[in-house]
Motif scaffolding. Structure first.
Motif: not given
Length: 325
Positions: A113-118, A186-192, A198-201
């Motif tokens: 659930g953490d957006v940075g956990s790519i 370009v991404a679909h729902n690019a803000q995510f 940003q969070r992963a960095c």
């Protein structure tokens, strides 16, 4: 195919094919005509005016192709494709491309659930509206974000075993940035996806890269397609865009890119992605070391993404990764 006056045109590396409409075929006595490219010695354009048809002359066979007054862009596309074929280059408009539309389709998948956990990155480079390269990288999520939740595994199917021994996000980022170069993404729902970067960095103690970005979801909403939802599979189906395995980062990046191309093609757009984004009524988003400036409705026609963000403060709250498409 390129529409002309009473015909559809296609250009390949070896020939120019003219498929006439039923009415034109009845008048000329020929439904289709294929002109060997080797017989064409040159090409010239007399553009359509507001009231008169335009003409493209294929020198050599001395064949004239006519375009209606509202078909200036089509005439220019046909001219550009013939000239490209004569130079030995691949035609663009005849294959569904959009001349000048260059960007990188982008997507990430996350472990929890953490957006940075790519845990997976996908990128597809689009030049003149045509895919020219694709890349996909599995990676270990940044330190402290390595747990895989059952919910996310159920969405994308990536497990800890799949990333075991893979380079971590920090090691993958340089390859991604090299692939993107100086193109917008370009991404679909690019803000995510931008917040995920940003969070992963931040979790990897890396400087956040500077990227300009657009959003195929926002473009699709703005296009007035009349859809019940603008999730990636729904938009892709509506626009006849192929989508392979949904939630594979490369496949989703490709679909976001092709949706963007199709939206541009449908309105006869030519030229760069930034111009298309502004023409559609939106600012460009911007990822920077300071923060992520979202794609916003351009209400002034002149304000920058930064000024828009300061004035409006908030965009639609980003969805979590699992249900976002």
């Amino acid at each position: 195919m390129i529409p002309a006056h009473g015909a559809q045109l296609s250009v390949t590396a070896t020939s120019i094919r003219i498929e006439r409409s039923a009415l034109t075929a009845a008048l000329t006595g020929r439904q289709s005509l294929e002109v060997p490219l080797s017989s064409v010695t040159g090409v010239s354009l007399t553009p359509p005016s507001l009231v008169d048809v335009g003409r493209v002359l294929l020198e050599g066979p001395d064949l004239v192709v006519e375009f209606a007054p509202n078909q200036t862009a089509d005439a220019e596309d046909f001219l550009a494709d013939v000239e490209a074929a004569l130079r030995g280059e691949a035609p663009v408009a005849s294959t569904g491309g959009v001349p000048g539309l260059n960007f990188v389709g982008f997507d990430v998948e996350t472990a929890n659930g953490d957006v940075g956990s790519i845990c997976q990155i996908g990128a597809v480079r689009v030049v003149d509206g045509v895919e020219v390269a694709a890349a996909s990288w599995l990676c270990a999520p940044p330190s402290g974000l390595t747990e895989f939740s059952p919910e996310n595994i159920a969405v994308h199917g990536i497990t800890p075993a799949d990333v075991a021994g893979q380079p971590d996000f920090a090691a993958r980022l340089p390859g991604l940035l090299e692939f993107i170069g100086d193109l917008p993404v370009v991404a679909h729902n690019a803000q995510f996806d931008m917040m995920a970067l940003q969070r992963a960095c931040a979790a990897s103690d890396l400087e956040v890269p500077a990227l300009a970005f657009g959003c195929s979801l926002i473009l699709a909403r703005g296009a007035g397609l009349g859809l019940r939802s603008h999730r990636l599979p729904v938009v892709a189906e509506a626009l006849a865009v192929p989508l392979g395995r949904h939630h594979d980062a490369a496949e989703d990046a490709r679909a976001a890119g092709l949706i963007t191309v199709e939206l541009a093609r449908r309105v006869g757009r030519r030229g760069g992605f930034t111009d298309f984004q502004h023409a559609a009524g939106f600012t460009m988003g911007a990822l920077s070391p300071e923060r992520t400036w979202p794609v916003l409705r351009d209400r002034s026609g002149a304000r920058t993404a930064l000024a828009q963000a300061e004035a409006q403060q908030v965009q639609e709250k980003p969805e979590k990764k699992a249900p976002r498409r």
